[in-house]
Each structure stands twice: as C-alpha cells, then as structure tokens.
Design a protein around this motif. Structure first.
Motif, short mmCIF file in Angstrom:
data_model
loop_
_atom_site.label_atom_id
_atom_site.label_comp_id
_atom_site.label_asym_id
_atom_site.label_seq_id
_atom_site.Cartn_x
_atom_site.Cartn_y
_atom_site.Cartn_z
N PRO A 13 0.81 -1.22 0.00
CA PRO A 13 0.00 0.00 0.00
C PRO A 13 0.85 1.28 0.00
O PRO A 13 0.43 2.28 -0.58
CB PRO A 13 -0.85 -0.10 1.27
CG PRO A 13 -0.25 -1.18 2.09
CD PRO A 13 0.59 -2.04 1.20
N ALA A 14 2.01 1.25 0.63
CA ALA A 14 2.85 2.46 0.66
C ALA A 14 3.37 2.80 -0.73
O ALA A 14 3.33 3.96 -1.15
CB ALA A 14 4.01 2.27 1.63
N LEU A 15 3.84 1.80 -1.46
CA LEU A 15 4.33 2.02 -2.82
C LEU A 15 3.21 2.50 -3.72
O LEU A 15 3.37 3.48 -4.46
CB LEU A 15 4.94 0.74 -3.38
CG LEU A 15 5.32 0.80 -4.86
CD1 LEU A 15 6.44 1.80 -5.09
CD2 LEU A 15 5.72 -0.58 -5.35
N ARG A 16 2.07 1.85 -3.65
CA ARG A 16 0.94 2.24 -4.49
C ARG A 16 0.46 3.65 -4.17
O ARG A 16 0.08 4.40 -5.06
CB ARG A 16 -0.19 1.24 -4.36
CG ARG A 16 0.16 -0.07 -5.02
CD ARG A 16 -0.93 -1.10 -4.87
NE ARG A 16 -0.44 -2.36 -5.35
CZ ARG A 16 -0.37 -2.71 -6.63
NH1 ARG A 16 -0.78 -1.86 -7.55
NH2 ARG A 16 0.11 -3.87 -6.99
N ALA A 17 0.50 4.03 -2.89
CA ALA A 17 0.07 5.38 -2.51
C ALA A 17 1.01 6.43 -3.10
O ALA A 17 0.55 7.45 -3.63
CB ALA A 17 0.03 5.50 -0.99
N VAL A 18 2.31 6.18 -3.04
CA VAL A 18 3.28 7.13 -3.60
C VAL A 18 3.10 7.25 -5.10
O VAL A 18 3.02 8.35 -5.65
CB VAL A 18 4.73 6.70 -3.25
CG1 VAL A 18 5.74 7.49 -4.06
CG2 VAL A 18 4.98 6.86 -1.77
N LEU A 19 3.03 6.11 -5.78
CA LEU A 19 2.87 6.12 -7.24
C LEU A 19 1.54 6.77 -7.64
O LEU A 19 1.48 7.52 -8.61
CB LEU A 19 2.98 4.71 -7.80
CG LEU A 19 4.34 4.03 -7.67
CD1 LEU A 19 4.29 2.60 -8.20
CD2 LEU A 19 5.42 4.82 -8.38
N SER A 20 0.49 6.50 -6.89
CA SER A 20 -0.82 7.11 -7.19
C SER A 20 -0.78 8.62 -7.04
O SER A 20 -1.33 9.34 -7.87
CB SER A 20 -1.91 6.52 -6.29
OG SER A 20 -2.10 5.16 -6.56
N ASN A 21 -0.13 9.10 -5.99
CA ASN A 21 -0.01 10.55 -5.82
C ASN A 21 0.77 11.18 -6.97
O ASN A 21 0.40 12.25 -7.45
CB ASN A 21 0.66 10.87 -4.47
CG ASN A 21 -0.28 10.66 -3.32
OD1 ASN A 21 -1.49 10.70 -3.47
ND2 ASN A 21 0.28 10.41 -2.15
N TRP A 22 1.84 10.54 -7.38
CA TRP A 22 2.61 11.05 -8.53
C TRP A 22 1.74 11.06 -9.78
O TRP A 22 1.74 12.03 -10.54
CB TRP A 22 3.84 10.20 -8.77
CG TRP A 22 4.93 10.36 -7.77
CD1 TRP A 22 5.06 11.32 -6.81
CD2 TRP A 22 6.08 9.52 -7.65
NE1 TRP A 22 6.22 11.13 -6.09
CE2 TRP A 22 6.86 10.03 -6.59
CE3 TRP A 22 6.53 8.39 -8.32
CZ2 TRP A 22 8.06 9.45 -6.19
CZ3 TRP A 22 7.72 7.81 -7.93
CH2 TRP A 22 8.47 8.34 -6.87
N ALA A 23 0.99 9.98 -10.02
CA ALA A 23 0.18 9.87 -11.24
C ALA A 23 -0.94 10.92 -11.24
O ALA A 23 -1.30 11.43 -12.30
CB ALA A 23 -0.40 8.46 -11.35
N ARG A 24 -1.48 11.24 -10.07
CA ARG A 24 -2.56 12.24 -10.00
C ARG A 24 -2.09 13.63 -10.41
O ARG A 24 -2.90 14.48 -10.76
CB ARG A 24 -3.14 12.28 -8.60
CG ARG A 24 -4.03 11.10 -8.30
CD ARG A 24 -4.71 11.21 -6.95
NE ARG A 24 -5.33 9.95 -6.63
CZ ARG A 24 -4.84 9.08 -5.73
NH1 ARG A 24 -3.75 9.38 -5.04
NH2 ARG A 24 -5.45 7.95 -5.51
N ALA A 25 -0.79 13.85 -10.39
CA ALA A 25 -0.27 15.14 -10.86
C ALA A 25 -0.45 15.29 -12.37
O ALA A 25 -0.48 16.40 -12.88
CB ALA A 25 1.21 15.27 -10.50
#
Length: 112
Positions: free
Chosen positions: A26-38
């Motif tokens: 979940p930590a990796l997915r959260a970081v990648l998701s935040n980046w992708a939302r940009a």
C-alpha cells in the motif's frame, strides 16, 4: 518513498516474483498514485498507470539499479502517464495523434 518501502520493493523485484504473487504494497501504491494524480484526473487512468509502472519494474528490475530509485520510478511512471494522456486524447478525437509536432506543423506556426 520511505526507506522501508524502497527495501520492500527492491526485495520483491530482485526475487523476480510473478505478478500474481507480487504483494500489494500500500505504501508504494500510494506514492505512485499521488505522482500519477499530478498528470491524470481520472482515477481509472491513475490506477492503470500505477499498475503498468509496477509491472514494468517487476519485469525489468535493472531499470531501478541507478543511484536514485525514486527518480527511476518517477521517470517510468511519467512515461506511462504521457502514453495514457496520448491514448486518451487520441480516443477522444477519433484520430491518431502524435505528441511530437510534425515538421510541417512547426514550419507553419507563427514566430513570436
């Protein structure tokens, strides 16, 4: 990304686990998701880009061998986000589009 998340990602990628066995960190997915939302507003597109990024990193962990794993992951995610944007624009317009301007397009642009 936290040091613990990086270590977990590296451990899983160096063991070359199958995608079906790759844990849902979940930590990796959260970081990648935040980046992708940009780059992307649609949550379906965000999830698709995150999955592609993780899958490519799992298939070829050597791309993360550089000095900064965050930079390598971001570059990979950025490439997938641009491809997703290109696909979305092409589907919306109904025509194949290129992100790179064609030489004719550049010559016909007014010079400012």
């Amino acid at each position: 990304m936290t040091g613990e998340g990086k270590r977990a990602l590296w451990k899983h990628m160096t063991t070359r686990m199958e995608r079906a066995q790759f844990p849902r960190d979940p930590a990796l997915r959260a970081v990648l998701s935040n980046w992708a939302r940009a780059f992307l507003a649609n949550e379906t597109s965000v999830n698709r880009v995150v999955e592609r990024t993780i899958n490519v990193a799992c298939d070829d962990p050597e791309i993360l061998n550089g000095t900064n794993m965050d930079d390598a992951l971001f570059a990979l995610l950025h490439r997938h986000a641009l491809e997703e944007i290109h696909l979305t624009v092409a589907l919306a317009s109904g025509t194949e589009m290129s992100i790179v301007a064609q030489p004719d397009d550049i010559r016909n642009q007014p010079f400012c």
